[in-house]
Design a protein around this motif. Structure first.
Motif, mmCIF file in Angstrom:
data_model
loop_
_atom_site.group_PDB
_atom_site.id
_atom_site.type_symbol
_atom_site.label_atom_id
_atom_site.label_comp_id
_atom_site.label_asym_id
_atom_site.label_seq_id
_atom_site.Cartn_x
_atom_site.Cartn_y
_atom_site.Cartn_z
ATOM 1 N N ARG A 19 0.825 -1.206 0.000
ATOM 2 C CA ARG A 19 0.000 0.000 0.000
ATOM 3 C C ARG A 19 0.861 1.258 0.000
ATOM 4 O O ARG A 19 0.462 2.301 -0.524
ATOM 5 N N PRO A 22 2.584 2.492 -3.879
ATOM 6 C CA PRO A 22 1.811 3.363 -4.780
ATOM 7 C C PRO A 22 1.590 4.770 -4.226
ATOM 8 O O PRO A 22 1.524 5.735 -4.994
ATOM 9 N N GLU A 23 1.482 4.901 -2.914
ATOM 10 C CA GLU A 23 1.315 6.225 -2.316
ATOM 11 C C GLU A 23 2.564 7.075 -2.542
ATOM 12 O O GLU A 23 2.467 8.268 -2.885
ATOM 13 N N VAL A 25 4.788 6.664 -4.943
ATOM 14 C CA VAL A 25 4.864 6.948 -6.382
ATOM 15 C C VAL A 25 3.937 8.103 -6.734
ATOM 16 O O VAL A 25 4.311 9.021 -7.481
ATOM 17 N N GLU A 26 2.731 8.090 -6.174
ATOM 18 C CA GLU A 26 1.765 9.154 -6.442
ATOM 19 C C GLU A 26 2.284 10.508 -5.961
ATOM 20 O O GLU A 26 1.966 11.554 -6.543
ATOM 21 N N ARG A 27 3.097 10.498 -4.909
ATOM 22 C CA ARG A 27 3.667 11.743 -4.386
ATOM 23 C C ARG A 27 4.892 12.205 -5.167
ATOM 24 O O ARG A 27 5.506 13.215 -4.830
ATOM 25 N N GLY A 28 5.243 11.464 -6.198
ATOM 26 C CA GLY A 28 6.316 11.898 -7.083
ATOM 27 C C GLY A 28 7.686 11.323 -6.788
ATOM 28 O O GLY A 28 8.664 11.675 -7.454
ATOM 29 N N PRO A 44 3.613 -0.973 -8.787
ATOM 30 C CA PRO A 44 4.279 0.235 -9.280
ATOM 31 C C PRO A 44 5.706 0.336 -8.761
ATOM 32 O O PRO A 44 6.127 -0.437 -7.897
#
Length: 299
Positions: A19, A22-23, A25-28, A44
Motif C-alpha cells: 500500500r 503506490p502512495e 509513487v503518487e507523491r512523485g 508500481p
C-alpha cells in the motif's frame, strides 16, 4: 510536501509495503520496491531484488537511495528475535555504506517502562540496531493496524465470522489504540524525507482507546450487524490461546502466540507530536473496520 526522492521500500509485497509503494509513487518519489522475487513483482515502482537476511544482496538496492523504509519482521519464526536483530544490523550497515540519509521504521507501541513481550522487545531492539551506525532513523510506533491482509485484522475478522460465541482470556480487557491502514500509510509517506522527523520516534494511533473485547464487539456489529456472545475465563495461557487461534483461523500457532504474548501489555498513544509534522485526522475504529471489510470483498 518534500522534494521527490529515491526511496527504497523493503517488504514491498507485504501488508504495509504494497500500500505504501503506490502512495509514494503518487507523491512523485522514485520508488524501488525490494522483494526476494523481483521477476514476479507486478506493482508500481522499480522492482529490485534483495533480502535483508543476506547483506551482500543489499548494496545494489540501496545504492543511490535517499531514504529506506524498513518493513520487515519474522513473527512466523520461533527464533524471530535473533533473526530480526541480525537483519536490522546488516541493513543499517549496508545503508550507511551506501550513503542513505534516512531510515523509516514502523515499530510497536508500548511503554519502555513496562515489561515488554518478546514481540515488542524485538521491535525496540530493531529500532536501536537500525540507528547504531548513525544513519538518522524515524520510528513510527503503532498498535494494531486495521486493514485487509494484516495479521491482527485477520484474527479479528475470522474470529467474529467463524464463531457464534467466544471463550476468551482476561487479556481482552487490555487497552490498545488501533489505527486504520490508510492512516498508517499517510504517516509513513509523510515522514519520508522530512528532516524535522530525522532521528525521532513518534507514536501513531486512531482516535479511540479500546479494549480487545470492545474491538471484537465493534467488528462484529459492523460486519454482521450483531454482537458476538463472549465469555471471559481467568486462565487461558498464550500457548493454549495460540492453538485455539490456529484451530478457528488460518493464522499459524507460532505467529498467533507471538502476537498473544503482546496482548497483556497496554499500548496506547501518550505523545501526539506526530500531528505537528503530519497533520492527519485518523478515522474511528468502526470506519477502519468498514474499509477493511470492503477491501476484503474487492480483493
Amino acid at each position: 510536501m518534500t522534494e521527490p526522492l529515491t526511496v527504497l521500500v523493503t517488504g514491498a509485497t507485504g501488508f504495509i509495503g504494497r500500500r505504501l509503494v503506490p502512495e509514494l509513487v503518487e507523491r512523485g518519489h522514485k520508488v524501488r520496491a525490494m522483494t526476494r522475487n523481483p521477476d514476479s513483482y507486478d506493482g508500481p515502482g522499480e522492482a529490485v531484488g534483495g533480502d535483508v537476511f543476506d547483506r551482500s544482496s543489499l548494496t545494489d538496492p540501496l545504492a543511490g537511495a535517499d531514504v529506506a523504509v524498513y518493513l520487515v519482521h519474522s513473527l512466523d519464526d520461533r527464533d524471530f528475535e535473533r533473526k530480526d536483530a541480525e537483519a536490522a544490523r546488516a541493513f543499517a550497515r549496508a545503508a550507511e555504506a551506501c550513503g542513505v540519509k534516512q531510515i523509516v521504521y514502523l515499530g510497536g507501541l508500548g511503554s519502555d517502562e513496562d515489561k515488554l513481550s518478546p514481540h515488542l522487545r524485538s521491535r525496540r531492539e530493531v529500532e536501536r540496531l537500525l540507528a547504531e551506525t548513525g544513519v538518522p532513523v524515524t520510528v513510527l510506533r503503532a498498535a494494531i493496524v486495521v486493514g485487509a491482509g494484516g495479521i491482527s485484522w485477520e484474527l479479528t475478522r475470522q474470529l467474529v465470522k467463524n464463531l457464534p460465541a467466544m471463550v476468551v482470556p482476561k487479556w481482552v480487557n487490555t487497552r490498545t489504540q488501533p489505527i486504520a491502514l490508510d492512516d498508517v500509510i499517510g504517516y509513513l509517506a509523510g515522514v519520508v524525507g522530512l528532516q524535522t522527523a530525522f532521528g525521532r520516534t513518534f507514536e501513531i494511533g486512531g482516535p479511540e482507546e479500546l479494549t480487545y473485547l470492545e474491538m471484537l464487539q465493534v467488528a462484529a456489529e459492523v460486519s454482521a450487524g450483531h454482537r458476538v456472545p463472549i465469555v471471559k475465563v481467568p486462565v487461558l495461557t498464550p500457548k493454549l490461546s495460540s492453538y485455539w487461534l490456529a484451530l478457528v483461523t488460518d493464522v499459524d500457532a507460532t505467529t498467533g502466540r507471538n502476537l498473544i504474548d503482546s496482548m497483556g501489555t497496554e499500548v496506547v498513544v501518550t505523545d501526539h507530536s506526530i500531528r505537528d509534522l503530519v497533520p492527519i485526522e485518523p478515522v474511528p475504529y468502526a470506519e477502519a473496520v468498514r474499509r477493511a471489510l470492503e477491501d476484503d470483498r474487492q480483493g
